[in-house]
Motif scaffolding. Sequence first.
Motif, short mmCIF file in Angstrom:
data_model
loop_
_atom_site.label_atom_id
_atom_site.label_comp_id
_atom_site.label_asym_id
_atom_site.label_seq_id
_atom_site.Cartn_x
_atom_site.Cartn_y
_atom_site.Cartn_z
N GLN A 12 0.80 -1.03 0.10
CA GLN A 12 -0.14 0.00 0.10
C GLN A 12 0.84 1.15 -0.05
N CYS A 20 -8.44 3.39 -0.33
CA CYS A 20 -9.51 2.42 0.37
C CYS A 20 -9.65 2.54 1.71
N CYS A 23 -7.42 -0.22 3.27
CA CYS A 23 -5.84 -0.17 3.27
C CYS A 23 -5.16 1.26 2.60
N CYS A 71 -8.99 -6.54 1.68
CA CYS A 71 -7.87 -5.89 1.39
C CYS A 71 -6.57 -6.63 1.42
N ASN A 75 -4.61 -7.29 -2.34
CA ASN A 75 -3.39 -6.61 -2.47
C ASN A 75 -2.50 -7.52 -2.79
N TYR B 61 -16.41 0.50 -0.30
CA TYR B 61 -15.65 -0.47 -0.05
C TYR B 61 -16.55 -1.83 0.18
#
Lengths: 156, 156
Positions: A12, A20, A23, A71, A75, B61
């Motif tokens: 991130q 977001c 994150c 998240c 990611n 989200y």
Amino acid sequence: MQGQAMGQESFQDLGSVLHCHGCGRENEQGLRIKSYWDGDEAIATWTPQPHHCGGTKEVLYGGIIASLIDCHSLNLAIAHAYRAEQRPIGSAPRIGYVTANLNISYLKPTPIDEPLELRARLTKLDGRKAWVNCTLSASGQVRATAEVLGIRVQWD
Amino acid sequence: MQGQAMGQESFQDLGSVLHCHGCGRENEQGLRIKSYWDGDEAIATWTPQPHHCGGTKEVLYGGIIASLIDCHSLNLAIAHAYRAEQRPIGSAPRIGYVTANLNISYLKPTPIDEPLELRARLTKLDGRKAWVNCTLSASGQVRATAEVLGIRVQWD
């Protein structure tokens, strides 16, 4: 935080996701999860605050667990795609993934007063689809497991 | 807000859940979802704030969507159990449900700048287990669907 301890920057912080709520480094009111490589897997640690409780004050809320897993898993998919293209995370053109399915099994209560560990690994890639398995542990015990399906998108 | 418009108090304001980050009336930093009866179903409306965005600033989200669905579905299970016992929500002995499985399909992006509607219905009861189907809609279009498995617990 193995990844951080080894001097890595998180996915991130490298710019995988910016805004977001879960994150994004630029979301000041978000959870700001940080994910790191650990071999082919992604790891993250995150410590809840008291207001993140669920039905009782001692346990973490399932919606926060879902957020951490969502998240962290996406990611990993993003980082994997950059790595496959031998490009730095966050470089143009930016790679994004959106969640298509999130299937979480809550195995045991998750305590609210200690650091949690997330661990995610890619199990399958098929075109724009990426399947990720993710676990959330506390005190060395797995508290939740999940299968996450992400779909690759272009964000810029 | 049909339920509120009809003068109902929400399940949460009646005391179904007190401290939960997703829906507890006493959690000042939480999402404070409010669920109401609509026949045998439960409905809720909830409006996001800009910091609840996902990968882009225009969409909600997925972790917040999971939170809304988790709380709304379990509150329906709790309200149903009180109704089956012909007792007011929140009365002693208090009835709780914890989430065992949350399976969410994200069908379309959910806009961040308008009220969302949640609708949940019980599909099966088996001992302490309750299965709930839940949808989240915006502008009359279903954006996410979910199956939620809750397990009944005693909280006091």
